[in-house]
Motif scaffolding. Sequence first.
Motif, PDB file in Angstrom:
ATOM      1  N   MET A   1      11.053   5.654  -0.188  1.00 46.72           N
ATOM      2  CA  MET A   1      10.231   6.279  -1.601  1.00 46.72           C
ATOM      3  C   MET A   1       8.709   6.012  -1.169  1.00 46.72           C
ATOM      4  O   MET A   1       8.344   4.724  -0.719  1.00 46.72           O
ATOM      5  CB  MET A   1      10.557   5.410  -2.529  1.00 46.72           C
ATOM      6  CG  MET A   1       9.939   5.923  -3.751  1.00 46.72           C
ATOM      7  SD  MET A   1      10.200   4.873  -5.277  1.00 46.72           S
ATOM      8  CE  MET A   1      11.838   5.456  -5.868  1.00 46.72           C
TER       9      MET A   1
ATOM     10  N   PRO B   1       2.661   3.295  -4.251  1.00 44.80           N
ATOM     11  CA  PRO B   1       1.029   2.786  -4.177  1.00 44.80           C
ATOM     12  C   PRO B   1       0.956   1.654  -3.486  1.00 44.80           C
ATOM     13  O   PRO B   1       1.908   0.854  -3.033  1.00 44.80           O
ATOM     14  CB  PRO B   1       0.813   2.682  -5.703  1.00 44.80           C
ATOM     15  CG  PRO B   1       1.642   3.393  -6.463  1.00 44.80           C
ATOM     16  CD  PRO B   1       3.103   3.351  -5.605  1.00 44.80           C
ATOM     17  N   LEU B   2      -0.323   1.448  -2.688  1.00 42.61           N
ATOM     18  CA  LEU B   2      -0.269   0.397  -2.153  1.00 42.61           C
ATOM     19  C   LEU B   2      -0.579  -1.044  -3.165  1.00 42.61           C
ATOM     20  O   LEU B   2      -0.237  -2.057  -2.488  1.00 42.61           O
ATOM     21  CB  LEU B   2      -1.579   0.379  -1.044  1.00 42.61           C
ATOM     22  CG  LEU B   2      -1.599   1.274   0.000  1.00 42.61           C
ATOM     23  CD1 LEU B   2      -2.792   1.394   0.730  1.00 42.61           C
ATOM     24  CD2 LEU B   2      -0.529   0.663   0.969  1.00 42.61           C
TER      25      LEU B   2
ATOM     26  N   GLU C   1      -2.250  10.452   0.536  1.00 43.59           N
ATOM     27  CA  GLU C   1      -0.967   9.614   1.221  1.00 43.59           C
ATOM     28  C   GLU C   1      -1.350   8.438   1.967  1.00 43.59           C
ATOM     29  O   GLU C   1      -0.544   7.593   1.962  1.00 43.59           O
ATOM     30  CB  GLU C   1      -0.296  10.685   2.325  1.00 43.59           C
ATOM     31  CG  GLU C   1       1.283  10.478   2.534  1.00 43.59           C
ATOM     32  CD  GLU C   1       1.791  11.505   3.251  1.00 43.59           C
ATOM     33  OE1 GLU C   1       1.769  11.421   4.381  1.00 43.59           O
ATOM     34  OE2 GLU C   1       2.466  12.590   2.597  1.00 43.59           O
TER      35      GLU C   1
ATOM     36  N   SER D   1       2.354   3.871   0.571  1.00 46.79           N
ATOM     37  CA  SER D   1       3.038   3.441   1.803  1.00 46.79           C
ATOM     38  C   SER D   1       4.507   3.693   1.312  1.00 46.79           C
ATOM     39  O   SER D   1       4.838   4.459   0.511  1.00 46.79           O
ATOM     40  CB  SER D   1       3.166   1.675   1.726  1.00 46.79           C
ATOM     41  OG  SER D   1       3.686   1.190   2.651  1.00 46.79           O
ATOM     42  N   GLU D   2       5.430   3.315   2.308  1.00 48.37           N
ATOM     43  CA  GLU D   2       6.884   3.784   1.643  1.00 48.37           C
ATOM     44  C   GLU D   2       7.725   2.468   1.683  1.00 48.37           C
ATOM     45  O   GLU D   2       7.664   1.680   2.677  1.00 48.37           O
ATOM     46  CB  GLU D   2       7.426   4.723   3.110  1.00 48.37           C
ATOM     47  CG  GLU D   2       6.810   6.087   2.669  1.00 48.37           C
ATOM     48  CD  GLU D   2       7.492   7.071   3.838  1.00 48.37           C
ATOM     49  OE1 GLU D   2       8.044   8.009   3.372  1.00 48.37           O
ATOM     50  OE2 GLU D   2       7.458   6.536   5.019  1.00 48.37           O
ATOM     51  N   LYS D   3       8.395   2.639   0.827  1.00 46.42           N
ATOM     52  CA  LYS D   3       9.544   1.248   0.955  1.00 46.42           C
ATOM     53  C   LYS D   3      10.995   1.996   0.991  1.00 46.42           C
ATOM     54  O   LYS D   3      10.925   3.176   0.646  1.00 46.42           O
ATOM     55  CB  LYS D   3       9.449   0.413  -0.686  1.00 46.42           C
ATOM     56  CG  LYS D   3       9.907   1.167  -1.736  1.00 46.42           C
ATOM     57  CD  LYS D   3       9.660   0.348  -3.051  1.00 46.42           C
ATOM     58  CE  LYS D   3      10.204   1.132  -4.400  1.00 46.42           C
ATOM     59  NZ  LYS D   3       9.514   0.457  -5.569  1.00 46.42           N
TER      60      LYS D   3
END
Lengths: 421, 421
Positions: A116, A119-120, A404, A408-410
């Motif tokens: 998913m 945001p950073l 983008e 980030s992606e978790k």
Amino acid sequence: MTSEQVRAYMVGLGQQARAASRVIARAPTAVKNKALLATADALLAAADTLVAANARDLQAARERGLDAAMVDRLAVTPAGIQAMVEGLRQVAALPDPVGAIQDMKFLPSGIQVGKMRVPLGVIGIIYESRPNVTVEAASLCLKSGNACILRGGSESIHSNQAIAACIAQGLAAAGLPDEVVQVVETTDREAVGALITLPEYVDVIVPRGGKGLIERISQDARVPVIKHLDGICHVYVDDRADLDKATAIALNAKTHRYGVCNAMETLLLHESVAAECLQRLAPLFAEKGVELRGCPKTLALLPQAVPASDDDWQTEYLAPILAIRIVADMDAAIEHINTYSSQHTDAMVSEDFTRARRFLAEVDSSSVMINASTRFADGFEYGLGAEIGISTDKIHARGPVGLEGLTSEKYVVFGDGHIRQ
Amino acid sequence: MTSEQVRAYMVGLGQQARAASRVIARAPTAVKNKALLATADALLAAADTLVAANARDLQAARERGLDAAMVDRLAVTPAGIQAMVEGLRQVAALPDPVGAIQDMKFLPSGIQVGKMRVPLGVIGIIYESRPNVTVEAASLCLKSGNACILRGGSESIHSNQAIAACIAQGLAAAGLPDEVVQVVETTDREAVGALITLPEYVDVIVPRGGKGLIERISQDARVPVIKHLDGICHVYVDDRADLDKATAIALNAKTHRYGVCNAMETLLLHESVAAECLQRLAPLFAEKGVELRGCPKTLALLPQAVPASDDDWQTEYLAPILAIRIVADMDAAIEHINTYSSQHTDAMVSEDFTRARRFLAEVDSSSVMINASTRFADGFEYGLGAEIGISTDKIHARGPVGLEGLTSEKYVVFGDGHIRQ
């Protein structure tokens, strides 16, 4: 303020930003867009106030003897306000990157795993004179679900405060807390030192400005920095190039604009086409007033050129000056580029398919191009819809950084009571 | 060696790694796989030599009075060698991430822009006693097209050198330069200080070891660090949970293994199901010998529990100890998690769709799970096929880091003589 007071003030901003980051991270797209559009309206309504605040900065700048170019960058005109407003509306119209889930798939254990976009958190932006960066940076951080702390140049403090008041109105109109966007109110230089050493409150720093500023920040930061150093960009003209394309690209890459990071600084010519290239290009560059500096082989073909030293291969001129080197083949060109390039943008002109594949794979730069001008290395030209900067780093984000790049992606994992065996 | 000599030695390794990184970056998949498989063969052939070299390390460790657990981690057995060999063969079988181009699309200007996955360049790995990390780290760096510099613990120096010799044979069999994988030969501690401060030669540092080591490295590094700090993982049992699933997940997350970063350290219970959860779980935890530490509300329901202090919420026990807190609702659980979690892995047990959507969006951890045990947070369980570590950072890579986390993306641009207007 004493340096402890500055640090305490910055810690306070950091704590408030961290708290606000939780609110903005989960704000729906419509709410974020409402804040952006309301900020645009507030800027239009406050145009006179902005110009008056800016007049104080301009007055101070002239008194301090800043040069005309710097004063020019500092100016906020009605047309400049209109451009900020357009920018805000464009960012509002961009797709929201936050929350997108991709690659969701079932694994052998039965769990379902995907990524998913998130945001950073809190972004610190450190920049120099242009007040429009305040609006631009705030809008990109907000749209990407991040809180931000903005530290502009001391010479634009009144302009930035006036803009900050408009942003606060926009946030309030959308029911978002003020602390989503905080503009540092002190011009004390130690504020920067504090901002870059608070990893508990700040997730990433994006410095925008001269190389000196960025190097100092990178040196001292205890927070990750997304940075842009030099733009020493190359165009290599292969012996299998279409020389009409090569001529157009070389001319465009050097002369379209001089003071930009994606302008060509060194032209590499395959030895078997060098004579014809120089014959075509020399008069075109002469017409534009571009000074040519060449390697010995270049000088043999173009005696009017200035001898290039090793320094020329590693200089970002940002000026109507071009270094030219004649190389034996594509391998020598790639070797030169991987030695001297700032890993920003490098291009080859060639009709050869296999060489194009190799050039793309072997040139280690954030943008690698075939048969296109280096001037295209830009977030808008790449379709990102916005650009907070161009990264010459290798981790996290390379090249133009849009929304983008501020995310980030978790991992997200779904089960039905699954346990690990 | 003097500290200048150590630094000069490390600069030499850095320069060689940088040169080798260009070779390995463009090596075809088949060549990289050949090196991996030949290394596996070399390890099998050298089994006696490896065990003998390891015996020297074990002897030294016993003489220095290292505890049994550390000596155990240091041991290289025939079964351990077999596991390294299997690991190499698995990495060889993984898809090669390098060179993949995605999102290639035409832009209004007529240029075509996409992103190509590329190696990071040179990776420095700093780790402690386990010699198998030498093989594992080298194989992942190699497969992802990176050169690496490996700095193992001084207590495993002979084992690591013997393994390095096998890797060198593997590289040679594939026609790749030795310097693609370099194992630091000095046990001098200053070698680490040099490795993490050479941004011109090292693109990223991956430290693997205790929190103290990683904090020191992050503090001093001038190179980006992909790091893993604590694993303070939570399971929240919602009032809409299926309590059978909740019981199984809580038990598995705590007791499947204690000394691992993805084990649950704090259990959060919705107040309306807390009594039943504790009634079910307390005897199961008692049976496993897990000490329970509770908030005042927990103690009211479970008088035999130990009172928990604020420290308990921020402690990674890595032991059969569990902190329990009763919360008013999911919001309070999210608030607790976002305050105390190490942003590693946090799970909710609930059948409620809307709450699941909110938990996933609002918990800011590298893995967020619904109805699954935190123990699944692992590169293999996620289908990455390998894992160099689990990142608790927010930029570049979050969560389990596989081959893709050792790469980046650059832009590739195709034109047909396009210039910017």
